[in-house]
Design a protein around this motif. Sequence first.
Motif, PDB file in Angstrom:
ATOM      1  N   THR A 128      17.231 -39.550 -17.101  1.00  0.00           N
ATOM      2  CA  THR A 128      15.799 -39.713 -16.841  1.00  0.00           C
ATOM      3  C   THR A 128      15.490 -41.194 -16.686  1.00  0.00           C
ATOM      4  OG1 THR A 128      15.506 -39.582 -19.220  1.00  0.00           O
ATOM      5  CG2 THR A 128      14.936 -37.616 -17.940  1.00  0.00           C
ATOM      6  N   ASP A 129      16.175 -41.814 -15.759  1.00  0.00           N
ATOM      7  CA  ASP A 129      15.977 -43.229 -15.493  1.00  0.00           C
ATOM      8  C   ASP A 129      16.508 -43.494 -14.093  1.00  0.00           C
ATOM      9  OD1 ASP A 129      15.560 -45.997 -17.192  1.00  0.00           O
ATOM     10  OD2 ASP A 129      16.944 -46.201 -15.505  1.00  0.00           O
ATOM     11  N   SER A 130      15.740 -44.218 -13.303  1.00  0.00           N
ATOM     12  CA  SER A 130      16.126 -44.367 -11.899  1.00  0.00           C
ATOM     13  C   SER A 130      17.435 -45.143 -11.728  1.00  0.00           C
ATOM     14  CB  SER A 130      15.000 -45.038 -11.115  1.00  0.00           C
ATOM     15  OG  SER A 130      14.666 -46.265 -11.706  1.00  0.00           O
ATOM     16  N   PHE A 143      22.660 -39.729 -10.832  1.00  0.00           N
ATOM     17  CA  PHE A 143      21.344 -39.981 -10.228  1.00  0.00           C
ATOM     18  C   PHE A 143      20.217 -39.747 -11.224  1.00  0.00           C
ATOM     19  CE2 PHE A 143      20.464 -35.431  -9.535  1.00  0.00           C
ATOM     20  CZ  PHE A 143      21.751 -34.909  -9.557  1.00  0.00           C
ATOM     21  N   GLY A 144      19.068 -40.336 -10.912  1.00  0.00           N
ATOM     22  CA  GLY A 144      17.899 -40.261 -11.781  1.00  0.00           C
ATOM     23  C   GLY A 144      17.078 -39.013 -11.510  1.00  0.00           C
ATOM     24  N   ILE A 145      16.520 -38.447 -12.571  1.00  0.00           N
ATOM     25  CA  ILE A 145      15.613 -37.308 -12.435  1.00  0.00           C
ATOM     26  C   ILE A 145      14.431 -37.522 -13.370  1.00  0.00           C
ATOM     27  CG2 ILE A 145      17.447 -35.668 -11.803  1.00  0.00           C
ATOM     28  CD1 ILE A 145      17.410 -34.614 -14.668  1.00  0.00           C
ATOM     29  N   GLY A 146      13.386 -36.708 -13.226  1.00  0.00           N
ATOM     30  CA  GLY A 146      12.224 -36.810 -14.101  1.00  0.00           C
ATOM     31  C   GLY A 146      12.429 -36.027 -15.390  1.00  0.00           C
ATOM     32  N   VAL A 226      19.602 -47.965  -5.948  1.00  0.00           N
ATOM     33  CA  VAL A 226      18.315 -47.248  -5.963  1.00  0.00           C
ATOM     34  C   VAL A 226      17.194 -48.105  -5.367  1.00  0.00           C
ATOM     35  CG1 VAL A 226      17.614 -47.938  -8.302  1.00  0.00           C
ATOM     36  CG2 VAL A 226      16.795 -45.779  -7.355  1.00  0.00           C
ATOM     37  N   THR A 231      19.894 -42.153  -3.586  1.00  0.00           N
ATOM     38  CA  THR A 231      20.038 -41.189  -4.674  1.00  0.00           C
ATOM     39  C   THR A 231      21.076 -41.703  -5.650  1.00  0.00           C
ATOM     40  OG1 THR A 231      19.522 -39.405  -3.146  1.00  0.00           O
ATOM     41  CG2 THR A 231      20.647 -38.792  -5.193  1.00  0.00           C
ATOM     42  N   ARG A 392      14.118 -55.458 -10.651  1.00  0.00           N
ATOM     43  CA  ARG A 392      12.847 -55.110 -10.011  1.00  0.00           C
ATOM     44  C   ARG A 392      11.844 -56.242 -10.138  1.00  0.00           C
ATOM     45  NH1 ARG A 392      12.743 -48.820 -11.434  1.00  0.00           N
ATOM     46  NH2 ARG A 392      13.936 -48.258  -9.579  1.00  0.00           N
TER      47      ARG A 392
END
Lengths: 429, 168
Positions: A128-130, A143-146, A226, A231, A392
């Motif tokens: 749960t992290d991009s 890969f990241g998910i919610g 990312v 993905t 970022r």
Amino acid sequence: MGMTMVQKILARATGQASVKVDDVLEPRIDLAMSHENAAIVINQFQEIYKDTGIEAKVWDPSKITLIFDHRVPAETSKTATNQEKIRKFAAQQGILKFHDIRGDEGGICHQILPENGYVRPGYVVVGTDSHTTSHGALGAFSFGIGGTEMSAVWSLGHALNIEVPGTIKVTVEGEFPPHVYPKDLVLHLIGLLTAEGANFKVIEFHGPTIKKMSTSGRLVLCNMSVEAGATSGIVPPDEETLRYLKEEAGVTDKIEMMSPDPDAVYDREIKIDVSKLVPQVACPHTVDNVKPIDEVKGIKLNQIVVGSCTNGRLDDLEIVAGILKGKKVARNVRMIIFPASARIYRQALKKGYLEIFMEAGAVVMNPGCGSCLGVHQGALADGDVALATTNRNFKGRMGNPKGEVYLCSPETAAVSAITGVITDPRKGG
Amino acid sequence: MSIVSKVVFKVGDDISTDIIYPGRFMATVLPSETLQYAFADNEVFNKKLNAKQVPPNSVIIGGKNFGCGSSREQAASTLKGHELIIVAKHFARIFLQNAINLGLKMIICPDIDASEGDDIEITDTEVINKTTGKRFAIQPLPKARQAIVDAGGLIPYAKQRMLAMHNK
Ligand code: SF4
């Protein structure tokens, strides 16, 4: 038809001989990672079982890992209460890959996973992290998910409705010139692809430069994939992957290897020669706003941040220590350093880097995300300009939409800390 | 089905989850509480939302790559909390999936052209800008994702699957 690395992994994870782009699959998950946002996952997980009479039990506690890193130690009672809820959940469900706020085994999730050997080539990893894209460095599809999607994974052990992504093949050749690093390469690549150029696609890294690159450097490339919308990033596993897993991550059991088919079909192919690459800087407020250092040098700085899941590893700290040794951080800037994990912190302590940092005037923080996320440990003042080794530079990222963040390699950050302005590391500090 | 509504806010390309829901509010996780921080750094729009001056089904127009950046689900839950509809040229992957999972209404409309204040009608296949008279095709969701929307979001969908796994 040949398959790319990720297509091969997905075929294996669904028990099929082959898969093709846009197939919709439900791959079994080998590792599911969450950090403090497990608080959301726990709520949704309980919703799935509500009013069913079935006890809410995760599908396999040995495949779940929980790590506190985003706000450590807790900056508010609210965070502390979330963390306590997660701590209790881990104990109750028997989740042993749990990394609490500790000086022996804590750290940033994307460093904890590789350094503990939790990720292996061929794994399907969700987080749960991009920046879960990082773990492609070890040959996994990661890969990241919610949070809600993770609650379904905890319940079922599968990711639901994953479309097989197309792949961009990036082949890297040439020797890095002095003062130029994997971070400069990935910033250059993101500038080339743009922030959406790899949306819904995987970036697969190849070429002699990648073969020679350490796992630490590969983590930088996959971590920031990312930022081009990918993905995942992925490096086909090789001798270096085996070395890292055995020597640095202490893996003793058999490691399975896997590689893409030679006739795999790619959506796009990009070749980069790094031998003429110069240090790169991503300018506010998008990561794809990348410029060669010449165009930004001299910009006045207020804060320098070294750390994060991108560039807070021992080799990064070594570079920074080499530059700061016997020098002073400019009076008008604050320099904040976050080792990426407790293990790295202790290694840096033994090697004397932390002392060098402090004598130079930098502040050494506990391992964690710190100011990368902009919650605590180094927010910007209105009008402040920061230079960071993080990933970022979105508006507000470092805690203040009236601040500006530039991104660069650890060496560029270190030489700029001495001068107080963005400085070309090739010309010295 | 068609929805008649108004554009209340227009944003550019690459709107990140840090803009939709700043990281410093991430300790807030309950959907009933995340809604207060929607576009928190845009004082004007955030105030309007919190003063309930924006009716349900109001439209936000986004550009390319809406929702890029972090996986934080609060970015979808905060917009869902205000019952907004997001019409954008396209969405970043994790945000798109989070929106589907939580039932946030979002429309992929690659050519959309609309300004704040425009009257909008959304049908199953197109977005009609009633102010300018222009019509824009909607790109349907991939089939697999539509299945989650049809189930009413990921939680009811996962519940069905979990019950099937337990043979109930
Ligand atoms: S260090 Fe920054 S990018 Fe990495 S996991 Fe933490 S907040 Fe995310």
